[in-house]
Motif scaffolding. Structure first.
Motif, mmCIF file in Angstrom:
data_model
loop_
_atom_site.group_PDB
_atom_site.id
_atom_site.type_symbol
_atom_site.label_atom_id
_atom_site.label_comp_id
_atom_site.label_asym_id
_atom_site.label_seq_id
_atom_site.Cartn_x
_atom_site.Cartn_y
_atom_site.Cartn_z
ATOM 1 N N LEU A 191 0.935 -1.334 0.035
ATOM 2 C CA LEU A 191 0.295 0.376 -0.012
ATOM 3 C C LEU A 191 0.939 0.921 -0.066
ATOM 4 O O LEU A 191 0.769 2.280 -0.411
ATOM 5 N N PHE A 192 2.133 1.186 0.579
ATOM 6 C CA PHE A 192 2.929 2.393 0.993
ATOM 7 C C PHE A 192 3.058 2.549 -0.479
ATOM 8 O O PHE A 192 3.332 3.887 -1.019
ATOM 9 N N HIS A 193 3.991 1.432 -1.059
ATOM 10 C CA HIS A 193 4.078 1.914 -2.904
ATOM 11 C C HIS A 193 3.408 2.784 -3.336
ATOM 12 O O HIS A 193 3.688 3.393 -4.542
ATOM 13 N N GLU A 194 1.784 2.061 -3.915
ATOM 14 C CA GLU A 194 0.948 2.655 -4.157
ATOM 15 C C GLU A 194 0.393 3.644 -3.742
ATOM 16 O O GLU A 194 0.590 5.112 -4.000
ATOM 17 N N MET A 195 0.654 4.637 -2.959
ATOM 18 C CA MET A 195 0.539 5.667 -1.754
ATOM 19 C C MET A 195 1.978 6.722 -3.018
ATOM 20 O O MET A 195 1.057 7.485 -3.048
ATOM 21 N N LEU A 196 2.860 6.487 -3.157
ATOM 22 C CA LEU A 196 3.606 6.970 -3.494
ATOM 23 C C LEU A 196 3.702 7.196 -4.850
ATOM 24 O O LEU A 196 3.965 8.181 -5.200
ATOM 25 N N HIS A 197 2.795 6.323 -4.862
ATOM 26 C CA HIS A 197 2.192 7.049 -6.724
ATOM 27 C C HIS A 197 1.572 8.032 -7.081
ATOM 28 O O HIS A 197 0.997 9.500 -7.453
ATOM 29 N N ILE A 198 0.857 8.653 -5.523
ATOM 30 C CA ILE A 198 0.500 9.133 -5.536
ATOM 31 C C ILE A 198 1.093 10.590 -5.605
ATOM 32 O O ILE A 198 0.708 11.739 -6.362
ATOM 33 N N LYS A 199 2.150 10.464 -4.876
ATOM 34 C CA LYS A 199 3.352 11.278 -4.111
ATOM 35 C C LYS A 199 4.041 11.698 -4.915
ATOM 36 O O LYS A 199 4.150 13.287 -5.802
ATOM 37 N N HIS A 200 4.200 11.095 -5.810
ATOM 38 C CA HIS A 200 4.848 10.418 -7.856
ATOM 39 C C HIS A 200 4.476 10.676 -8.532
ATOM 40 O O HIS A 200 4.203 9.013 -9.331
ATOM 41 N N PRO A 201 3.398 11.720 -8.987
ATOM 42 C CA PRO A 201 2.674 11.390 -10.120
ATOM 43 C C PRO A 201 3.992 10.904 -11.332
ATOM 44 O O PRO A 201 4.735 11.357 -11.470
ATOM 45 N N ALA A 202 3.627 10.399 -12.372
ATOM 46 C CA ALA A 202 4.293 9.160 -13.639
ATOM 47 C C ALA A 202 5.071 10.360 -14.381
ATOM 48 O O ALA A 202 3.988 12.060 -14.433
ATOM 49 N N ARG A 203 5.730 10.783 -14.591
ATOM 50 C CA ARG A 203 6.387 11.433 -15.509
ATOM 51 C C ARG A 203 6.526 11.477 -16.607
ATOM 52 O O ARG A 203 6.801 10.147 -16.642
ATOM 53 N N LEU A 204 6.294 12.355 -18.141
ATOM 54 C CA LEU A 204 6.326 11.741 -19.737
ATOM 55 C C LEU A 204 7.142 12.035 -20.057
ATOM 56 O O LEU A 204 7.715 13.648 -19.537
ATOM 57 N N ILE A 205 8.052 11.470 -20.456
ATOM 58 C CA ILE A 205 9.927 11.752 -20.946
ATOM 59 C C ILE A 205 9.628 11.064 -22.650
ATOM 60 O O ILE A 205 9.479 10.109 -22.643
ATOM 61 N N ASN A 206 9.712 12.266 -23.017
ATOM 62 C CA ASN A 206 9.918 11.678 -24.924
ATOM 63 C C ASN A 206 8.765 10.946 -25.374
ATOM 64 O O ASN A 206 8.677 10.145 -25.957
ATOM 65 N N GLY A 207 7.635 11.457 -24.511
ATOM 66 C CA GLY A 207 6.238 10.418 -24.745
ATOM 67 C C GLY A 207 5.753 9.065 -24.174
ATOM 68 O O GLY A 207 5.146 8.693 -24.468
ATOM 69 N N ARG A 208 6.594 8.924 -23.309
ATOM 70 C CA ARG A 208 6.551 7.832 -22.214
ATOM 71 C C ARG A 208 6.987 7.516 -21.307
ATOM 72 O O ARG A 208 7.418 9.060 -20.702
ATOM 73 N N ARG A 209 5.620 7.056 -20.369
ATOM 74 C CA ARG A 209 5.759 7.434 -18.837
ATOM 75 C C ARG A 209 6.733 6.300 -18.168
ATOM 76 O O ARG A 209 6.654 5.472 -17.956
ATOM 77 N N TYR A 210 6.999 7.261 -16.980
ATOM 78 C CA TYR A 210 7.994 6.659 -15.906
ATOM 79 C C TYR A 210 7.118 6.905 -14.456
ATOM 80 O O TYR A 210 6.895 7.928 -13.976
ATOM 81 N N TYR A 211 6.454 4.860 -14.083
ATOM 82 C CA TYR A 211 6.492 5.759 -12.548
ATOM 83 C C TYR A 211 7.155 5.467 -12.220
ATOM 84 O O TYR A 211 7.300 5.890 -10.470
ATOM 85 N N HIS A 212 7.981 4.619 -11.856
ATOM 86 C CA HIS A 212 8.977 4.148 -10.797
ATOM 87 C C HIS A 212 10.818 5.598 -11.200
ATOM 88 O O HIS A 212 11.700 5.287 -11.518
ATOM 89 N N THR A 213 10.236 6.416 -11.054
ATOM 90 C CA THR A 213 11.777 7.424 -11.311
ATOM 91 C C THR A 213 12.300 7.402 -9.859
ATOM 92 O O THR A 213 12.427 6.090 -8.726
ATOM 93 N N SER A 214 13.682 7.706 -10.614
ATOM 94 C CA SER A 214 14.819 7.744 -8.842
ATOM 95 C C SER A 214 14.217 8.198 -7.550
ATOM 96 O O SER A 214 14.584 7.685 -6.807
ATOM 97 N N ALA A 215 13.855 9.425 -7.982
ATOM 98 C CA ALA A 215 13.271 10.407 -6.410
ATOM 99 C C ALA A 215 12.000 8.642 -5.679
ATOM 100 O O ALA A 215 11.698 8.916 -4.536
ATOM 101 N N PHE A 216 11.522 8.198 -7.000
ATOM 102 C CA PHE A 216 10.571 7.815 -5.908
ATOM 103 C C PHE A 216 10.833 6.396 -5.264
ATOM 104 O O PHE A 216 10.831 5.878 -4.296
ATOM 105 N N ARG A 217 12.283 5.438 -6.304
ATOM 106 C CA ARG A 217 13.054 4.858 -6.010
ATOM 107 C C ARG A 217 13.201 5.321 -3.670
ATOM 108 O O ARG A 217 13.831 4.052 -3.435
#
Ligand SMILES: [Zn+2]
Length: 249
Positions: A191-217
């Motif tokens: 659940l903590f992991h999923e909550m981090l997805h709220i805190k760190h929204p996906a980043r769009l880089i060159n048209g790709r979505r990044y969910y687990h950014t280094s900040a997230f990790r």
């Protein structure tokens, strides 16, 4: 345009004040009221109280409803909550809108499209996800994560243990984890992991979505039993012989 969130809170606050004139039962302040639109399958709205906070979900078919209709709906829901009879004028305003041909059509369509997306419940047989969420929110996020809809999955999926849906603001946790064989801290971790997805929204880089950014990790490693959780994940994967991971889709 959809009504602003503050406006929605004000409307509900007013409904409480007007329907509960004696003020003996419940008169929540704006900060204790949460109102969201939610893609229910049909015309459906919910209101509930938990630890003095009021959680309201309105059918997203009402997103473009005129202000007087939203106000009428607020009165109906609050009246229901307080076991009061709703004012008949509000009842009429609501029904006129809700039973209009356009809205009925939209509602039928939504039911067809969304019929299979069922929200079951945060309360499992063993673990209550709402409670775990509140605890994690206090411990790791200073209570700053806005509560999404949290639910156990319908099926005991083992390939995806957790999922955050940012469009519907929903976190789904696999029912396979609602078991005495699974330690509570592991459910917390997922659940903590999923909550981090709220805190760190996906980043769009060159048209790709990044969910687990280094900040997230990096943030994820704040979890107290992070190492243990990783080991448990590994074990789960090995035992089942296929990929099992917590992820956002
Ligand atoms: Zn993830």
């Amino acid at each position: 345009m959809a009504p602003s969130n503050l406006h929605l809170k004000r409307v509900f606050s007013e409904a409480f004040h007007q329907l509960d004139r004696n003020g003996k039962r419940l008169r929540p302040g704006l900060s204790s009221i949460e109102v969201k639109f939610y893609p229910y399958a049909g015309l459906h709205h919910t209101i509930r109280i938990r630890s003095g906070r009021v959680f309201v979900r309105l059918s997203d078919l009402f997103q473009k409803a005129p202000p007087e209709v939203i106000r009428a709906l607020a009165f109906l829901l609050v009246a229901r909550l307080l076991s009061r009879k709703a004012p008949s004028t509000e009842e009429k305003i609501y029904r006129t809108f809700a039973f209009s041909p356009e809205l009925q059509r939209a509602s039928d369509l939504a039911r067809k499209r969304r019929g299979r997306k069922v929200i079951s419940s945060a309360q499992g047989k063993i673990y209550d996800l709402d409670k775990i969420f509140d605890r994690l929110n206090r411990r790791y996020f200073d209570g700053q994560i806005e509560k999404p809809t949290i639910t156990w999955s319908q099926r005991r999926a083992r390939s995806i243990l957790g999922h955050h849906d940012s469009v519907h603001e929903t976190i789904t946790i696999s029912k396979a984890l609602d078991s005495r064989d699974v330690p509570e801290w592991f459910v917390e971790y997922i659940l903590f992991h999923e909550m981090l997805h709220i805190k760190h929204p996906a980043r769009l880089i060159n048209g790709r979505r990044y969910y687990h950014t280094s900040a997230f990790r990096a943030d994820e490693q704040r979890f107290q039993r992070y190492e243990q959780a990783q080991e448990w994940l590994e074990r789960v994967i090995r035992r089942r012989g296929r990929e099992v991971r917590a992820r956002a889709a």
